[in-house]
Design a protein around this motif. Structure first.
Motif, mmCIF file in Angstrom:
data_model
loop_
_atom_site.group_PDB
_atom_site.id
_atom_site.type_symbol
_atom_site.label_atom_id
_atom_site.label_comp_id
_atom_site.label_asym_id
_atom_site.label_seq_id
_atom_site.Cartn_x
_atom_site.Cartn_y
_atom_site.Cartn_z
ATOM 1 N N LYS A 187 -2.807 7.336 4.639
ATOM 2 C CA LYS A 187 -3.329 8.698 4.762
ATOM 3 C C LYS A 187 -2.345 9.579 5.526
ATOM 4 O O LYS A 187 -2.226 10.780 5.255
ATOM 5 C CB LYS A 187 -4.683 8.694 5.450
ATOM 6 C CG LYS A 187 -5.367 10.055 5.429
ATOM 7 C CD LYS A 187 -6.785 9.986 5.968
ATOM 8 C CE LYS A 187 -7.451 11.363 5.913
ATOM 9 N NZ LYS A 187 -8.848 11.318 6.432
ATOM 10 N N ALA A 188 -1.647 9.002 6.507
ATOM 11 C CA ALA A 188 -0.647 9.771 7.255
ATOM 12 C C ALA A 188 0.437 10.296 6.320
ATOM 13 O O ALA A 188 0.874 11.443 6.432
ATOM 14 C CB ALA A 188 -0.033 8.916 8.361
ATOM 15 N N LEU A 189 0.874 9.448 5.364
ATOM 16 C CA LEU A 189 1.882 9.903 4.407
ATOM 17 C C LEU A 189 1.308 10.931 3.443
ATOM 18 O O LEU A 189 2.009 11.858 3.027
ATOM 19 C CB LEU A 189 2.460 8.715 3.635
ATOM 20 C CG LEU A 189 3.763 8.140 4.221
ATOM 21 C CD1 LEU A 189 3.506 7.472 5.553
ATOM 22 C CD2 LEU A 189 4.408 7.156 3.252
ATOM 23 N N GLU A 190 0.031 10.782 3.105
ATOM 24 C CA GLU A 190 -0.607 11.733 2.186
ATOM 25 C C GLU A 190 -0.832 13.092 2.844
ATOM 26 O O GLU A 190 -0.597 14.142 2.235
ATOM 27 C CB GLU A 190 -1.934 11.168 1.685
ATOM 28 C CG GLU A 190 -1.777 9.962 0.768
ATOM 29 C CD GLU A 190 -3.107 9.278 0.470
ATOM 30 O OE1 GLU A 190 -3.164 8.478 -0.479
ATOM 31 O OE2 GLU A 190 -4.089 9.530 1.210
ATOM 32 N N GLN A 247 0.798 -1.218 0.000
ATOM 33 C CA GLN A 247 0.000 0.000 0.000
ATOM 34 C C GLN A 247 0.839 1.281 0.000
ATOM 35 O O GLN A 247 0.342 2.352 -0.339
ATOM 36 C CB GLN A 247 -0.987 0.013 1.162
ATOM 37 C CG GLN A 247 -0.369 0.071 2.556
ATOM 38 C CD GLN A 247 -1.431 0.257 3.636
ATOM 39 O OE1 GLN A 247 -2.299 1.113 3.523
ATOM 40 N NE2 GLN A 247 -1.369 -0.576 4.675
ATOM 41 N N LEU A 248 2.116 1.185 0.353
ATOM 42 C CA LEU A 248 2.974 2.376 0.350
ATOM 43 C C LEU A 248 3.954 2.371 -0.827
ATOM 44 O O LEU A 248 4.900 3.155 -0.848
ATOM 45 C CB LEU A 248 3.751 2.468 1.677
ATOM 46 C CG LEU A 248 2.914 2.530 2.957
ATOM 47 C CD1 LEU A 248 3.821 2.669 4.169
ATOM 48 C CD2 LEU A 248 1.900 3.654 2.923
ATOM 49 N N ARG A 249 3.703 1.488 -1.791
ATOM 50 C CA ARG A 249 4.640 1.328 -2.911
ATOM 51 C C ARG A 249 4.948 2.650 -3.597
ATOM 52 O O ARG A 249 6.109 2.964 -3.875
ATOM 53 C CB ARG A 249 4.069 0.345 -3.921
ATOM 54 C CG ARG A 249 4.916 0.226 -5.194
ATOM 55 C CD ARG A 249 4.239 -0.641 -6.236
ATOM 56 N NE ARG A 249 4.131 -2.013 -5.778
ATOM 57 C CZ ARG A 249 3.520 -2.973 -6.488
ATOM 58 N NH1 ARG A 249 2.976 -2.685 -7.641
ATOM 59 N NH2 ARG A 249 3.467 -4.202 -6.015
ATOM 60 N N ASN A 294 5.068 4.916 12.891
ATOM 61 C CA ASN A 294 5.975 3.781 13.024
ATOM 62 C C ASN A 294 5.421 2.490 12.429
ATOM 63 O O ASN A 294 6.190 1.613 12.029
ATOM 64 C CB ASN A 294 6.368 3.606 14.488
ATOM 65 C CG ASN A 294 7.332 4.683 14.936
ATOM 66 O OD1 ASN A 294 8.264 5.028 14.218
ATOM 67 N ND2 ASN A 294 7.103 5.245 16.115
ATOM 68 N N LEU A 295 4.102 2.338 12.348
ATOM 69 C CA LEU A 295 3.557 1.210 11.594
ATOM 70 C C LEU A 295 3.815 1.405 10.099
ATOM 71 O O LEU A 295 4.038 0.431 9.366
ATOM 72 C CB LEU A 295 2.062 1.054 11.878
ATOM 73 C CG LEU A 295 1.695 0.606 13.301
ATOM 74 C CD1 LEU A 295 0.184 0.533 13.467
ATOM 75 C CD2 LEU A 295 2.326 -0.740 13.652
ATOM 76 N N ALA A 296 3.788 2.660 9.647
ATOM 77 C CA ALA A 296 4.174 2.943 8.254
ATOM 78 C C ALA A 296 5.627 2.557 8.024
ATOM 79 O O ALA A 296 5.984 2.008 6.968
ATOM 80 C CB ALA A 296 3.948 4.422 7.942
ATOM 81 N N LEU A 297 6.474 2.822 9.014
ATOM 82 C CA LEU A 297 7.887 2.466 8.901
ATOM 83 C C LEU A 297 8.064 0.951 8.810
ATOM 84 O O LEU A 297 8.818 0.448 7.970
ATOM 85 C CB LEU A 297 8.652 3.035 10.095
ATOM 86 C CG LEU A 297 10.144 2.724 10.180
ATOM 87 C CD1 LEU A 297 10.875 3.230 8.946
ATOM 88 C CD2 LEU A 297 10.745 3.340 11.445
ATOM 89 N N VAL A 298 7.364 0.207 9.657
ATOM 90 C CA VAL A 298 7.435 -1.258 9.620
ATOM 91 C C VAL A 298 6.957 -1.775 8.265
ATOM 92 O O VAL A 298 7.592 -2.640 7.638
ATOM 93 C CB VAL A 298 6.601 -1.873 10.759
ATOM 94 C CG1 VAL A 298 6.550 -3.394 10.629
ATOM 95 C CG2 VAL A 298 7.164 -1.490 12.119
ATOM 96 N N ASN A 299 5.827 -1.255 7.800
ATOM 97 C CA ASN A 299 5.275 -1.670 6.518
ATOM 98 C C ASN A 299 6.265 -1.411 5.388
ATOM 99 O O ASN A 299 6.515 -2.275 4.537
ATOM 100 C CB ASN A 299 3.958 -0.933 6.271
ATOM 101 C CG ASN A 299 3.278 -1.347 4.980
ATOM 102 O OD1 ASN A 299 3.778 -1.075 3.899
ATOM 103 N ND2 ASN A 299 2.111 -1.970 5.095
#
Length: 657
Positions: free
Chosen positions: A341-344, A295-297, A354-359
């Protein structure tokens, strides 16, 4: 849910307050307190405190069981600093259509004016309900007419449908208590695990059967009434270098482990760590954020490019997430807006980040998982029973080769592989999507360091001029870089620096390596200190530690029952070079030219040296704290170490022509 229970009659409710003290019966004599607890000059003192928690069947049909909680306190304000004791907060939790309610509240402030007892009642405008989140309301109570010597009396009652949320009872607080008593009445259909933390045992604990007035198809339902009493409770005194006070205060807590109705519903609430892991992995706001690996590709592909080196890729991803998403200052185990959404939107809570970081790390082929933890100000997690509520933060752990790197991208100035100090709190829990969950030690990898270098010249009038350089590393550098965020410019920072050090005149001030956390943070300035030396009788007297001398011992208790927890090792170095006025020499009176202090096993060291060569005076000091935690039995030695260190740095050097 249909309960196979009935209520025979409700007369037992009248006996609930049998051990309570009467409301409104404050007398003039109550203002005269004699107790050894007052020898420590507290800001206020609790005269009497009583509470109960009853698990009972609601009189409202089909509502089921609920907890009735009652609290009653009378306390005396002793100083102006104790005025805040007239402010209370009552949390009321909400879960969908179920909520806790405040069903009764009453309060009075008593002031003794001469021989006349003046009473001021709590009014509606003194009680305000604030909605702090979708799951919590807080009732704030502010007592009127709080003065020195006033007695405050508060009584309130709440109802809760959440059987798992039986209120904690805080026997100990930041003010002393003459007596505190708590009573639970729990029918045998409920089983709670009871834990008393802290170093003080209860004075008395009594258990007896009570008539629940409940009946099932197999007969009457029995119950246990337990009375916990503690008397002459000293205030808990917080001191520097400790984790959350509640880790060490005497607090009684309850955890619902089982709910069972005869020939009816039985439900176990006891959790294992496997249950905790499964609950988190199945939760959309935790495991759901990690399962969708692609999802963060669109964000991550441009960051890592064609770089095949795992360490380099991990560094790039860590820096990207850290810069892309700004922490909204909210801790959380569960993502608030979701990682994409946090990245957007470029903002989120600590779990979003940090879950975005793990992902992202896993997407890039780097093995990573989430570590849940409790920050230092939130208390130790999971000491008694498995659960989620003790945790308030999540970080990432990446494995590259045979090395684990702990990462928190919610903080902007920590080097790769280093957790911020707020996370160094005993241990966290690893929550992988598959495989075993286990405890993970949380340790500081960096030393908090500071080096001060001064080169200058002293004139005969006692004025010192020269260049001062400050080098910060490790956690000291992280804190400094964060401090810079609070200023609009470097100039504003140095203006504030000058206000704090009023004896300094600054010029040509600069900061180096502010954005590069892998290098020492540099602060350089030219300074002038008028009257740095005291002149008289043909001599000059100086205290050579120009900046940051130890002047106050952080340890002042007679004894400390909890550890000294500095979180990280520290090191400070001072190197001072002063050109003396022509013809002046150090007499070496009143001070040794070298002093060395050390604790057993060199857990702490201090070295002071001074010497004169020709017209140059050289002073150097080194302070090392070589371990992060000192046990209570080591407290006296640590306290004495700082006393002697401070005394050394207070000594003066006398220069004579």
């Amino acid at each position: 849910m249909k309960y196979i229970l009935g209520i025979l009659f409700s007369a037992w409710i009248c006996s609930v307050q049998a051990q309570d003290f009467s409301f409104g019966k404050i007398k003039n004599s109550d203002f005269n307190i004699e107790s050894e607890l007052l020898n420590s000059s507290p800001e206020a003192v609790v005269l009497k405190e009583y509470g109960y928690a009853n698990v009972e069947l609601s009189p409202i049909r089909d509502k089921g069981f609920e907890i009735e909680y009652y609290y009653h306190v009378a306390l005396k304000v002793l100083t102006k600093e104790g005025y805040d004791e007239g402010d209370f907060s009552i949390p009321l939790y909400i879960d969908n259509n179920s909520r806790e309610t405040l069903v009764d509240i009453k309060g009075v402030t008593y002031n003794l004016e001469g021989d006349q007892l003046m009473k001021t009642s709590l009014e509606k405008e003194n009680v305000i309900t604030e909605k702090t989140s979708s799951t919590l309301n807080i009732v704030k109570v502010a007592f009127p007419q709080v003065k020195e010597g006033a007695i405050i009396e508060l009584r309130y009652k709440t109802k809760s449908p959440f059987l798992f949320n039986l209120n904690k009872w805080e026997f100990q607080s930041d003010i002393p208590k003459l007596k505190s008593q708590f009573v639970t009445r729990i029918p045998e259909i409920c089983t709670y695990q009871v834990n008393l933390r802290g170093g003080m045992p209860v004075t008395n604990r009594e258990v007896e059967n009570y008539n629940t007035e409940l009946v099932s198809e197999v007969g009457e339902v029995r119950g246990d009434k337990t009375t916990y009493t503690m008397e002459n409770i000293p205030a808990f005194v917080s001191e520097d270098y400790m984790t959350a006070s509640k880790n060490f205060m005497s607090i009684l807590s309850f955890e619902l482990s089982r709910f069972s109705i005869p020939f009816g519903v039985t439900k176990s609430f006891s959790m294992t760590w496997d249950d905790v892991q499964k609950s988190l992995v199945d939760n959309e706001s935790f495991g759901g954020q990690l399962k969708r690996k692609n999802q963060l590709r669109e964000f991550i592909d441009p960051v890592i490019g064609n770089d095949d080196d795992a360490y380099s890729k991990a560094n790039k991803i860590y820096k990207y997430i850290r810069q892309q998403v700004k922490w909204n200052k909210k801790h959380g185990v569960f993502a608030d807006v979701g990682i994409k959404k946090a990245l957007e939107t470029r903002t989120g809570n600590s779990a979003d980040i940090n879950l975005a970081l793990v992902n992202a790390l896993n997407y890039a082929g780097i093995s990573a998982d989430a570590i849940i933890l409790s920050t230092r100000d939130n208390g130790y997690p999971g000491l008694y029973t498995p659960g989620i509520t003790d945790f308030n933060h999540v970080v990432a752990r990446a494995r590259i080769g045979d090395t684990d790197y702990f990462l928190d991208a919610s903080t902007p100035y920590e080097p790769f592989g280093n957790l911020p100090l707020k996370c160094i709190n005993y241990q966290g829990r690893n929550i992988p999507l598959t495989g075993n969950s286990d405890w993970v030690p949380l340790v500081a990898n960096l030393v908090s360091s500071r080096r001060v270098i001064f080169n200058g010249e002293l004139d005969e009038e006692g004025t010192l001029r020269g260049e001062l350089a400050l080098y910060s590393g490790g956690y000291n550098a992280s804190n400094k870089r964060t401090e810079f965020e609070g200023y609009n410019s470097v100039e504003e920072y140095f203006e504030n620096f000058a206000k704090k050090n009023t004896h300094f005149f600054l010029s040509n001030s600069t900061v180096g390596n502010r954005e590069n956390e892998t290098l020492l943070l540099e602060e350089k300035m030219e300074i002038e200190i008028v009257d740095f030396a005291s002149a008289g009788n043909g001599s000059l007297q100086i205290q050579p530690i120009i900046l940051g001398a130890h002047t106050k011992n952080p340890f002042n208790l007679e004894e400390r029952s909890y550890p000294v927890d500095m979180a990280a090792k520290t090191q400070e170095n001072y190197s001072i070079t002063i050109k003396l006025p022509e013809g002046y020499v150090w007499t070496k009176e009143g001070l040794q030219d070298k002093i060395s202090l050390a604790l057993p096993e060199r857990s702490a060291r201090y070295i002071y040296s001074a010497k004169q060569e020709d017209d140059m005076l050289f002073v150097e000091t080194t302070t090392q704290i070589n371990k992060s935690i000192f046990l209570p039995e080591e407290y006296f030695n640590l306290k004495e170490f700082y006393n002697r260190l401070i005394q050394t740095e207070k000594n003066t050097i006398e220069l004579k022509r």
